[in-house]
Design an enzyme around this catalytic site. Structure first.
Site, PDB file in Angstrom:
ATOM      1  N   GLU A   1      16.619 -19.261  -4.091  1.00 59.76           N
ATOM      2  CA  GLU A   1      16.399 -18.125  -4.845  1.00 59.76           C
ATOM      3  C   GLU A   1      16.050 -17.938  -5.882  1.00 59.76           C
ATOM      4  O   GLU A   1      15.181 -17.381  -6.824  1.00 59.76           O
ATOM      5  CB  GLU A   1      17.705 -17.028  -4.461  1.00 59.76           C
ATOM      6  CG  GLU A   1      17.653 -15.457  -5.081  1.00 59.76           C
ATOM      7  CD  GLU A   1      16.595 -14.582  -4.454  1.00 59.76           C
ATOM      8  OE1 GLU A   1      15.830 -15.173  -3.620  1.00 59.76           O
ATOM      9  OE2 GLU A   1      16.211 -13.605  -5.072  1.00 59.76           O
TER      10      GLU A   1
ATOM     11  N   LYS B   1      12.352 -16.817  -7.270  1.00 58.81           N
ATOM     12  CA  LYS B   1      12.279 -15.619  -8.420  1.00 58.81           C
ATOM     13  C   LYS B   1      11.477 -16.011  -9.627  1.00 58.81           C
ATOM     14  O   LYS B   1      10.323 -15.644 -10.027  1.00 58.81           O
ATOM     15  CB  LYS B   1      13.689 -15.216  -9.224  1.00 58.81           C
ATOM     16  CG  LYS B   1      14.781 -14.286  -8.379  1.00 58.81           C
ATOM     17  CD  LYS B   1      14.270 -12.832  -8.304  1.00 58.81           C
ATOM     18  CE  LYS B   1      13.550 -12.512  -7.091  1.00 58.81           C
ATOM     19  NZ  LYS B   1      14.181 -12.292  -6.017  1.00 58.81           N
TER      20      LYS B   1
ATOM     21  N   ARG C   1       4.276  -0.327  -4.597  1.00 52.76           N
ATOM     22  CA  ARG C   1       4.072  -0.987  -3.263  1.00 52.76           C
ATOM     23  C   ARG C   1       2.513  -1.652  -3.233  1.00 52.76           C
ATOM     24  O   ARG C   1       2.426  -2.294  -2.234  1.00 52.76           O
ATOM     25  CB  ARG C   1       4.085   0.096  -2.330  1.00 52.76           C
ATOM     26  CG  ARG C   1       5.628   0.925  -2.305  1.00 52.76           C
ATOM     27  CD  ARG C   1       5.394   1.901  -1.043  1.00 52.76           C
ATOM     28  NE  ARG C   1       5.309   1.435   0.109  1.00 52.76           N
ATOM     29  CZ  ARG C   1       6.365   1.142   0.923  1.00 52.76           C
ATOM     30  NH1 ARG C   1       7.284   1.410   0.546  1.00 52.76           N
ATOM     31  NH2 ARG C   1       5.950   0.858   2.155  1.00 52.76           N
TER      32      ARG C   1
ATOM     33  N   CYS D   1       0.792  -1.119  -0.052  1.00 54.78           N
ATOM     34  CA  CYS D   1       0.101  -0.064  -0.100  1.00 54.78           C
ATOM     35  C   CYS D   1       0.776   1.277   0.053  1.00 54.78           C
ATOM     36  O   CYS D   1       2.045   1.225   0.825  1.00 54.78           O
ATOM     37  CB  CYS D   1      -1.008   0.336   1.412  1.00 54.78           C
ATOM     38  SG  CYS D   1      -2.051  -1.242   1.346  1.00 54.78           S
TER      39      CYS D   1
ATOM     40  N   TRP E   1      -2.888  -2.932  -1.653  1.00 48.64           N
ATOM     41  CA  TRP E   1      -2.401  -4.494  -1.638  1.00 48.64           C
ATOM     42  C   TRP E   1      -3.528  -4.964  -0.752  1.00 48.64           C
ATOM     43  O   TRP E   1      -3.214  -4.610   0.470  1.00 48.64           O
ATOM     44  CB  TRP E   1      -1.044  -4.711  -1.334  1.00 48.64           C
ATOM     45  CG  TRP E   1      -0.620  -5.888  -1.396  1.00 48.64           C
ATOM     46  CD1 TRP E   1      -0.169  -6.518  -2.479  1.00 48.64           C
ATOM     47  CD2 TRP E   1      -0.435  -7.146  -0.525  1.00 48.64           C
ATOM     48  NE1 TRP E   1       0.176  -7.815  -2.420  1.00 48.64           N
ATOM     49  CE2 TRP E   1      -0.065  -8.230  -0.859  1.00 48.64           C
ATOM     50  CE3 TRP E   1      -0.754  -6.901   0.955  1.00 48.64           C
ATOM     51  CZ2 TRP E   1       0.144  -9.447  -0.206  1.00 48.64           C
ATOM     52  CZ3 TRP E   1      -0.668  -8.061   1.662  1.00 48.64           C
ATOM     53  CH2 TRP E   1      -0.049  -9.162   1.153  1.00 48.64           C
TER      54      TRP E   1
ATOM     55  N   ASN F   1      -2.402   2.892   5.817  1.00 51.35           N
ATOM     56  CA  ASN F   1      -1.494   1.666   5.466  1.00 51.35           C
ATOM     57  C   ASN F   1      -1.170   0.861   6.503  1.00 51.35           C
ATOM     58  O   ASN F   1      -0.720   1.529   7.432  1.00 51.35           O
ATOM     59  CB  ASN F   1      -0.451   2.436   4.596  1.00 51.35           C
ATOM     60  CG  ASN F   1       0.638   1.341   4.042  1.00 51.35           C
ATOM     61  OD1 ASN F   1       0.327   0.104   4.069  1.00 51.35           O
ATOM     62  ND2 ASN F   1       1.926   1.962   3.960  1.00 51.35           N
ATOM     63  N   GLY F   2      -1.479  -0.516   6.453  1.00 50.06           N
ATOM     64  CA  GLY F   2      -1.201  -1.294   7.760  1.00 50.06           C
ATOM     65  C   GLY F   2      -2.510  -1.968   8.256  1.00 50.06           C
ATOM     66  O   GLY F   2      -3.097  -2.295   7.116  1.00 50.06           O
TER      67      GLY F   2
ATOM     68  N   HIS G   1      15.879 -38.397  -1.976  1.00 48.99           N
ATOM     69  CA  HIS G   1      15.151 -38.798  -0.843  1.00 48.99           C
ATOM     70  C   HIS G   1      13.687 -38.328  -1.139  1.00 48.99           C
ATOM     71  O   HIS G   1      13.068 -38.465   0.009  1.00 48.99           O
ATOM     72  CB  HIS G   1      15.626 -38.177   0.438  1.00 48.99           C
ATOM     73  CG  HIS G   1      17.265 -38.372   0.860  1.00 48.99           C
ATOM     74  ND1 HIS G   1      17.777 -39.795   1.400  1.00 48.99           N
ATOM     75  CD2 HIS G   1      18.092 -37.679   0.756  1.00 48.99           C
ATOM     76  CE1 HIS G   1      18.910 -39.712   1.258  1.00 48.99           C
ATOM     77  NE2 HIS G   1      19.507 -38.742   1.149  1.00 48.99           N
TER      78      HIS G   1
ATOM     79  N   LYS H   1       6.018  -4.713  -2.884  1.00 52.35           N
ATOM     80  CA  LYS H   1       7.346  -4.518  -2.804  1.00 52.35           C
ATOM     81  C   LYS H   1       7.783  -4.733  -1.329  1.00 52.35           C
ATOM     82  O   LYS H   1       8.816  -5.266  -0.791  1.00 52.35           O
ATOM     83  CB  LYS H   1       7.682  -3.329  -3.283  1.00 52.35           C
ATOM     84  CG  LYS H   1       9.113  -2.970  -3.302  1.00 52.35           C
ATOM     85  CD  LYS H   1       9.982  -4.041  -4.231  1.00 52.35           C
ATOM     86  CE  LYS H   1      11.399  -3.804  -4.054  1.00 52.35           C
ATOM     87  NZ  LYS H   1      12.132  -4.934  -4.548  1.00 52.35           N
TER      88      LYS H   1
ATOM     89  N   GLU I   1       7.733 -16.194  -8.314  1.00 51.04           N
ATOM     90  CA  GLU I   1       7.115 -14.654  -8.032  1.00 51.04           C
ATOM     91  C   GLU I   1       6.693 -14.126  -9.350  1.00 51.04           C
ATOM     92  O   GLU I   1       5.602 -13.521  -9.507  1.00 51.04           O
ATOM     93  CB  GLU I   1       8.032 -13.821  -7.485  1.00 51.04           C
ATOM     94  CG  GLU I   1       8.485 -13.901  -6.224  1.00 51.04           C
ATOM     95  CD  GLU I   1       9.363 -12.728  -5.708  1.00 51.04           C
ATOM     96  OE1 GLU I   1      10.545 -12.733  -6.121  1.00 51.04           O
ATOM     97  OE2 GLU I   1       8.779 -12.039  -4.939  1.00 51.04           O
TER      98      GLU I   1
HETATM   99  C1  AGP Z   1      11.718 -10.869  -3.222  1.00 50.84           C
HETATM  100  O1  AGP Z   1      11.763 -10.855  -4.719  1.00 50.84           O
HETATM  101  C2  AGP Z   1      10.754 -10.792  -2.521  1.00 50.84           C
HETATM  102  N1  AGP Z   1       9.461  -9.957  -3.244  1.00 50.84           N
HETATM  103  C3  AGP Z   1      10.110 -11.050  -1.196  1.00 50.84           C
HETATM  104  O2  AGP Z   1      10.581 -12.267  -0.852  1.00 50.84           O
HETATM  105  C4  AGP Z   1      10.993 -10.038  -0.140  1.00 50.84           C
HETATM  106  O3  AGP Z   1      12.454 -10.483  -0.284  1.00 50.84           O
HETATM  107  C5  AGP Z   1      10.411 -10.306   1.181  1.00 50.84           C
HETATM  108  O4  AGP Z   1       9.213  -9.805   1.375  1.00 50.84           O
HETATM  109  C6  AGP Z   1      11.484  -9.471   2.205  1.00 50.84           C
HETATM  110  O5  AGP Z   1      11.476  -8.115   1.999  1.00 50.84           O
HETATM  111  P1  AGP Z   1      12.477  -7.099   2.533  1.00 50.84           P
HETATM  112  O6  AGP Z   1      13.846  -7.539   2.088  1.00 50.84           O
HETATM  113  O7  AGP Z   1      11.931  -5.958   2.233  1.00 50.84           O
HETATM  114  O8  AGP Z   1      12.178  -7.511   4.147  1.00 50.84           O
END
Ligand code: AGP
Length: 641
Positions: A516, A520, A27, A2, A83, A109-110, A539, A636, A523
């Site tokens: 990672e 990626k 955001r 948000c 969001w 926001n929150g 396993h 984000k 996501e």
């Molecule tokens: C990363 O590609 C993601 N969007 C997500 O996993 C992110 O790393 C996670 O939400 C943590 O965010 P931060 O680094 O702002 O704490």
């Protein structure tokens, strides 16, 4: 998660609110809205205004189109890009939310944690709710308070709106930032924050308030970050700032420096691609700042961070947690400090028994991730309560936003200095986090060696110096790698048109990179992916493999090279299509496709192996025509638990 903007001044507010929201859209982007207050001629009586509210589901351009059709006059207003947390991403749940009379509007926001009980209370008194959100309780509570104050005979003005907000805030539980406008006080904007970011920008005869710097950067460089519990009344004439107990506060504004606060895609198709290409620069800046000639490493940290540390625990989420896992490997295998990584979201509810002489590191690029902040706060408090100095909190934050809530929470900060990252999928901030851990591991190794604590089997001074020498070459290596793999991954992407599952394998220091890579891909392409330690395949997960499941295998020369190649052979025997992230050599001819890497010390390899992970995901998603920078359901920075 948000974005909030709010403006008061002498110009039309709506165009600037929309521009601010455009800068914050990364955001949250499932719906957006604005509310403005138009001052009406009042013939000498108390000022009066008309509230205009526009909302639209989906991306900001839907809201902009609505504004172009309908307009929203006024020099004061609030805006929000959402969001969804409470209530589906539908227009009726978009902010701003209004009171029953439609004269008062709020963006938030929150999360208001006690919204259910407040809603029940209000409903019992006859209030009709129009949305499923937690936020809607706020305008109704404010309207009731304002009604009561008016009936007591108080003058209807900006001060009354401020007072109502100050009286309602203690009823709200949770972490939030909010902004309020009221048609009856057209020259007033009230903003407040509790554990969620909010900054006031000071322009010429106007003030802009926003939840993040990109919305402010094009407006002003003079900012006043609000502190926890503060409430501010903004009018065209100035700012009145109050602390949580209602006392007036005076604080000097600060300056936003550099261009890192401005979100600009340059000529790239997506922010994510631009940010992948910026990684050589991230590395070059880091090398210039922290690897001075004649020294092993120089980090801007107090000796108190290192002194007497016996163990390290790291709290993080998502990509930041993967960086932390590489960091833990380095802190143990380079510096010899026992290190454990926790999901921040789990740590708070199952903390390990307290150990003495512990350094706690929080890793968050945004510095606003609620899970990470909550876990760090909990750890800080339980250590403060302990009383024995050996257990006292010693907290370090690794972040791209030193001015964030993390910066205010912990006493030591390592700024990764990667510049603003707009793509929801973290790339250059991951690089910055990795580099921060290389710096920390070197710094600990140096100090422990000086204290006679070097353990057998760990890299000696010569190898550490060689690592540093290779780190100095990193920007050039990355530059060549990004350019080469951008082309190779673009060519490879069409092979994934019908792919539904991908397995990423790595071992040792590259196991977090396999995870990672999988994160990626999930996501931004919505393809199911798993990152596995290659030795674990047999396993269980090997049962998933057949010709339809590509396997990306990270194999770099070093302690587990042969092992990873054997694990890749096992996958090949199940007909999996093998993509190798490995050096070009006879050993790696088993791969159907090779994404070739230069050979570096295995300890440095994650800095390189992550590049094909990012570019492969990017090109697969872009090839599928997906919205790479704003993938579905994500935001984000995740400022709710
Ligand atoms: C990363 O590609 C993601 N969007 C997500 O996993 C992110 O790393 C996670 O939400 C943590 O965010 P931060 O680094 O702002 O704490």
């Amino acid at each position: 998660m948000c974005g909030i903007v709010a403006l008061i001044g002498s110009r039309e507010a709506a165009p600037q609110l929309l521009e601010g929201l455009r800068q914050l859209e990364y955001r949250g982007y499932d719906s957006a809205g604005i509310a403005t207050v138009e001052a009406l001629p009042n013939g000498g009586g108390a000022p009066e205004g008309r509230l205009h509210c526009l909302k639209a589901e989906g991306k900001l351009l839907n809201l902009t189109a609505r504004w172009e059709e309908q307009g929203a006059a006024g020099h004061c207003g609030i805006g929000h890009t959402r969001w969804a947390t409470h209530g589906k991403p539908e227009e009726r749940n978009a902010h701003p939310h209004l009171d029953g009379s439609g004269q008062l509007a709020v963006v938030q926001n929150g999360i208001i944690e006690n919204h259910r009980s407040l809603r029940e209370l209000l409903q019992a008194e006859g209030v009709m709710f129009r949305s499923d959100t937690d936020t809607e309780v706020i305008p109704h509570l404010l309207a009731r308070r304002l009604d009561a104050l008016e009936k007591e005979g108080h003058l209807i003005d900006a001060a009354l709106l401020l007072r109502a907000v100050q009286e309602v805030l203690p009823l709200l539980h949770g972490a939030y930032a909010l902004a309020v406008v009221w048609a009856k006080a057209p020259g007033a904007l009230v903003v407040a924050r509790r554990q969620a970011p909010l900054l006031i920008g000071l322009g010429e005869g106007e003030f802009l308030c926003a939840s993040d710097t990109p919305a402010l950067a094009g407006f002003t460089r003079t900012i006043l970050p609000m502190e926890d519990g503060e409430v501010a009344l903004l009018t065209p004439l100035g700012i009145e700032l109050y602390n949580a107990t209602g006392e007036r506060v005076q604080r000097n504004p600060s300056l936003l420096t550099g261009t890192e606060h401005v979100a600009d895609k340059r000529s790239f198709r997506h922010f994510m691609l631009k940010e992948i290409h910026e990684q050589p620069e991230t590395a070059a800046l880091w090398v210039a700042r922290h690897l001075p000639e004649g020294a092993l490493v120089a980090l801007p940290l107090d000796e108190a961070v290192y002194c007497g540390v016996e163990r390290i625990q790291i709290l993080a989420c998502g990509t930041s947690r993967h960086a932390a896992q590489v960091g833990a490997y380095l802190l143990e295998q380079v510096a010899g400090v026992p290190t454990t990584v926790f999901y921040a979201s789990e740590f708070r509810y199952a903390p390990p028994p307290l150990s003495p002489h512990m350094l706690t590191i929080g890793v968050t690029q945004s510095g606003e991730t609620a899970d990470t902040l909550a876990a760090l706060t909990m750890e800080q408090q339980r250590r403060q309560r302990h009383g024995d100095p050996a257990y006292a909190p010693r907290m370090l934050g690794i972040t791209n936003r030193p001015e964030s809530s993390l910066g205010r929470l912990v006493s030591h900060i390592l700024d990764i200095g990667a510049g603003i990252e707009v793509g929801v999928a973290a790339t250059k901030t991951f690089m910055g986090q990795l580099l921060a851990f290389y710096g920390l591991a070197l710094a600990f190794a140096e100090r422990r060696a000086a204290a006679g604590l070097r353990q057998p089997g760990l890299p000696d001074h010569g190898r550490l110096m060689a690592l540093v020498a290779q780190l100095r070459e990193l920007p050039a290596l990355l530059q060549a790698l990004v350019e080469d793999h951008d082309r190779r991954c673009a060519e490879l992407a069409h092979l994934f048109t019908d792919t539904q599952d991908v397995i990423f394998l790595g071992r040792g220091i590259n196991y977090p990179i396999a995870m990672e890579g999988a994160l990626k891909l999930k996501e931004i392409s919505y393809i199911h992916a798993e990152g596995y330690p290659a030795g674990e395949m047999k396993h269980g997960p090997i049962a998933l493999l057949d010709a339809r499941v590509p396997v990306v295998s990270i194999a770099v020369p070093g302690t587990v090279f042969d092992k990873v190649l054997s694990n890749a052979q096992e996958a090949k025997a199940r007909d999996a299509r093998l993509i190798g992230v490995a050096p070009a050599c006879p050993d790696t001819e088993l791969f159907d496709t090779l994404l070739p890497l230069p050979i570096v010390d295995e300890l440095l390899s994650p800095l390189l192996t992550v590049i094909p992970m990012q570019l492969l995901s990017y090109h697969i998603a872009a090839h599928r025509g997906l919205d790479v920078d704003q993938p579905r359901n994500l935001a984000k920075s995740v400022t709710v638990e």
